[in-house]
Design an enzyme around this catalytic site. Structure first.
Site, PDB file in Angstrom:
ATOM      1  N   TYR A  85     -23.127  20.761 -28.812  1.00  0.00           N
ATOM      2  CA  TYR A  85     -22.218  21.076 -27.702  1.00  0.00           C
ATOM      3  C   TYR A  85     -22.079  19.879 -26.757  1.00  0.00           C
ATOM      4  O   TYR A  85     -20.982  19.548 -26.303  1.00  0.00           O
ATOM      5  CB  TYR A  85     -22.714  22.304 -26.934  1.00  0.00           C
ATOM      6  CG  TYR A  85     -21.877  22.604 -25.717  1.00  0.00           C
ATOM      7  CD1 TYR A  85     -20.511  22.897 -25.839  1.00  0.00           C
ATOM      8  CD2 TYR A  85     -22.410  22.562 -24.431  1.00  0.00           C
ATOM      9  CE1 TYR A  85     -19.721  23.151 -24.730  1.00  0.00           C
ATOM     10  CE2 TYR A  85     -21.629  22.813 -23.316  1.00  0.00           C
ATOM     11  CZ  TYR A  85     -20.287  23.110 -23.460  1.00  0.00           C
ATOM     12  OH  TYR A  85     -19.503  23.345 -22.363  1.00  0.00           O
ATOM     13  N   ARG A 110     -14.759  15.116 -25.691  1.00  0.00           N
ATOM     14  CA  ARG A 110     -13.636  15.708 -24.933  1.00  0.00           C
ATOM     15  C   ARG A 110     -13.483  15.005 -23.589  1.00  0.00           C
ATOM     16  O   ARG A 110     -12.358  14.693 -23.172  1.00  0.00           O
ATOM     17  CB  ARG A 110     -13.886  17.201 -24.726  1.00  0.00           C
ATOM     18  CG  ARG A 110     -12.797  17.875 -23.915  1.00  0.00           C
ATOM     19  CD  ARG A 110     -13.010  19.366 -23.775  1.00  0.00           C
ATOM     20  NE  ARG A 110     -14.320  19.725 -23.230  1.00  0.00           N
ATOM     21  CZ  ARG A 110     -14.721  20.974 -22.990  1.00  0.00           C
ATOM     22  NH1 ARG A 110     -13.913  21.986 -23.270  1.00  0.00           N
ATOM     23  NH2 ARG A 110     -15.908  21.211 -22.487  1.00  0.00           N
ATOM     24  N   ARG A 140     -12.994  27.352 -14.048  1.00  0.00           N
ATOM     25  CA  ARG A 140     -13.493  28.721 -14.273  1.00  0.00           C
ATOM     26  C   ARG A 140     -12.359  29.677 -14.647  1.00  0.00           C
ATOM     27  O   ARG A 140     -12.573  30.677 -15.314  1.00  0.00           O
ATOM     28  CB  ARG A 140     -14.211  29.231 -13.024  1.00  0.00           C
ATOM     29  CG  ARG A 140     -15.431  28.410 -12.648  1.00  0.00           C
ATOM     30  CD  ARG A 140     -16.516  28.496 -13.700  1.00  0.00           C
ATOM     31  NE  ARG A 140     -17.648  27.639 -13.324  1.00  0.00           N
ATOM     32  CZ  ARG A 140     -18.635  27.349 -14.153  1.00  0.00           C
ATOM     33  NH1 ARG A 140     -18.647  27.805 -15.395  1.00  0.00           N
ATOM     34  NH2 ARG A 140     -19.616  26.569 -13.767  1.00  0.00           N
ATOM     35  N   GLU A 186     -21.498  35.871 -23.398  1.00  0.00           N
ATOM     36  CA  GLU A 186     -20.470  35.166 -22.624  1.00  0.00           C
ATOM     37  C   GLU A 186     -19.179  35.971 -22.742  1.00  0.00           C
ATOM     38  O   GLU A 186     -18.880  36.505 -23.814  1.00  0.00           O
ATOM     39  CB  GLU A 186     -20.297  33.742 -23.167  1.00  0.00           C
ATOM     40  CG  GLU A 186     -19.296  32.944 -22.372  1.00  0.00           C
ATOM     41  CD  GLU A 186     -19.353  31.458 -22.688  1.00  0.00           C
ATOM     42  OE1 GLU A 186     -20.413  30.823 -22.486  1.00  0.00           O
ATOM     43  OE2 GLU A 186     -18.321  30.952 -23.148  1.00  0.00           O
TER      44      GLU A 186
HETATM   45  C1  3HB Z   1     -16.230  24.559 -22.601  1.00  0.00           C
HETATM   46  O1  3HB Z   1     -17.007  23.626 -22.778  1.00  0.00           O
HETATM   47  O2  3HB Z   1     -15.007  24.425 -22.773  1.00  0.00           O
HETATM   48  C2  3HB Z   1     -16.731  25.878 -22.170  1.00  0.00           C
HETATM   49  C3  3HB Z   1     -17.983  26.298 -22.513  1.00  0.00           C
HETATM   50  C4  3HB Z   1     -18.408  27.553 -22.111  1.00  0.00           C
HETATM   51  C5  3HB Z   1     -17.619  28.365 -21.354  1.00  0.00           C
HETATM   52  C6  3HB Z   1     -16.379  27.938 -21.011  1.00  0.00           C
HETATM   53  C7  3HB Z   1     -15.927  26.683 -21.442  1.00  0.00           C
HETATM   54  O3  3HB Z   1     -19.615  28.015 -22.467  1.00  0.00           O
END
Ligand code: 3HB
Length: 330
Positions: free
Chosen positions: A138, A145, A211, A324
């Site tokens: 991640y 990104r 958000r 989530e």
């Molecule tokens: C993201 O990195 O785009 C992201 C990650 C999340 C929640 C929202 C966006 O866990």
């Protein structure tokens, strides 16, 4: 702008093209790369335990659709909105290929004339695994990104609502929506530090997303829409309620409620009244399959009866998070 959710069409069925669509994202068990099918975008994401528990998310079009591919990024647009998607095959380091794929997507938006992204979804296989240098996948993804946003000279506050979540196969898939309309407003949560300001203990580059994002109404669709990002049990920048599923669900929903509260929307200059009762659809990501019934039960107290709700057994961007939740409100 709302998606239409339908039970998955069998792969062999003739697609229902009775109404115009920008594209269809199939939440299913096995992935495909994005493609153009019958003039619109198609992408299968590996997010469901089986095809039977999946569904098709259709993004309707408001006019003639033009579609194509540029630099590996597939798109379909109708002069108001563009839907774009790209796929990055599994790599032992994602930084460069994710940078490339996002940069190509930004090129497409520029060429087609869509300056404002209002929602992005990222499905990331082995999201909590490590790359060949020991960096969490991640974090590796976030680095690529962020570099693509840097190259565009996009201020972090312009990053829209997003989801960055696990997938059930290796690789990275993303799709995004951008508009030619003015007036998109990104919304932050007063009880959370903005993701783009997270300290570097969470990785070399902070996640770039808001958000939530508000998309104002259009001539065809009067009501504005709020797209709430994947929201978890985070306060400040810290994960809270570690190991406590029930408390994580409550905190996630309290975070969403505060985000779209009248005071917070007023502070951001967003017109209209939203709140949990305005939820039209919600995706719920649950780390452990066995927790699905419990989460479903707990969310029954928060989500309106008529809302479309889908549950996905996938990993979450921080290994201490169990759930989530994202939503679309109108
Ligand atoms: C993201 O990195 O785009 C992201 C990650 C999340 C929640 C929202 C966006 O866990």
């Amino acid at each position: 702008m709302l998606p239409v959710w339908k039970p998955a069409e069998p792969a062999s069925a003739t697609p229902n093209t009775a109404y115009r669509r920008l594209g269809m994202i199939r939440y299913t068990a096995t992935a495909t790369a994005p493609r153009i099918e019958n003039g619109s975008l198609a992408l299968d994401l590996p997010m469901s335990a089986s095809p039977a528990t999946g569904f098709d998310e259709i993004w309707p079009a408001t006019g003639e659709v033009e579609s194509g591919e540029l630099g590996g990024v597939y798109y379909a647009h109708d002069k108001n909105t563009v839907l774009c998607a790209a796929y990055v095959p599994y790599q032992d380091e994602y930084r460069r290929p994710v940078f490339n794929a996002y940069s190509r997507a930004f090129d497409v938006l520029e060429q087609l004339g869509y300056p404002t992204i209002f929602r992005m979804w990222n499905s990331i296989g082995e999201i909590n695994g490590n790359n060949h240098q020991g960096l969490e996948v991640y974090r590796d993804f976030c680095l690529g990104r962020a570099l693509a946003f840097d190259e565009q000279a996009l201020d972090v506050t312009q990053a829209p609502a997003a989801t960055g979540i696990g997938a059930r196969e290796r690789g990275v898939w993303f799709y995004l929506l951008a508009t030619s309309r003015q007036g998109v407003t990104n919304i932050e949560n007063p009880v959370q530090i903005s993701a783009y300001s997270y300290p570097d203990r969470y990785g070399p580059r902070a996640p770039q997303f808001a958000r939530a994002s508000f998309l104002p109404g259009s001539a065809q669709e009067e009501a504005g829409t709020i797209y709430v990002s994947g929201t978890a049990s985070i306060r400040g920048h810290q994960s809270v309620n570690i190991g406590d599923l029930e408390a994580q669900v409550h905190t996630s929903m309290e975070n969403i409620a505060g985000l779209v509260s009248p005071e917070n929307l007023l502070k951001h200059g967003v017109p209209g009244t939203f709140g949990l009762a305005a939820i039209r659809s919600s995706k719920v990501y649950v780390r452990h399959d066995a927790d699905l019934p419990k989460v479903r039960d707990l969310l029954g107290g928060y989500l309106p009866a008529g809302a479309d709700v889908a549950y996905f057994p996938v990993d979450i961007c921080r290994s201490d998070l169990l759930v989530e939740i994202e939503a679309i409100m109108q």
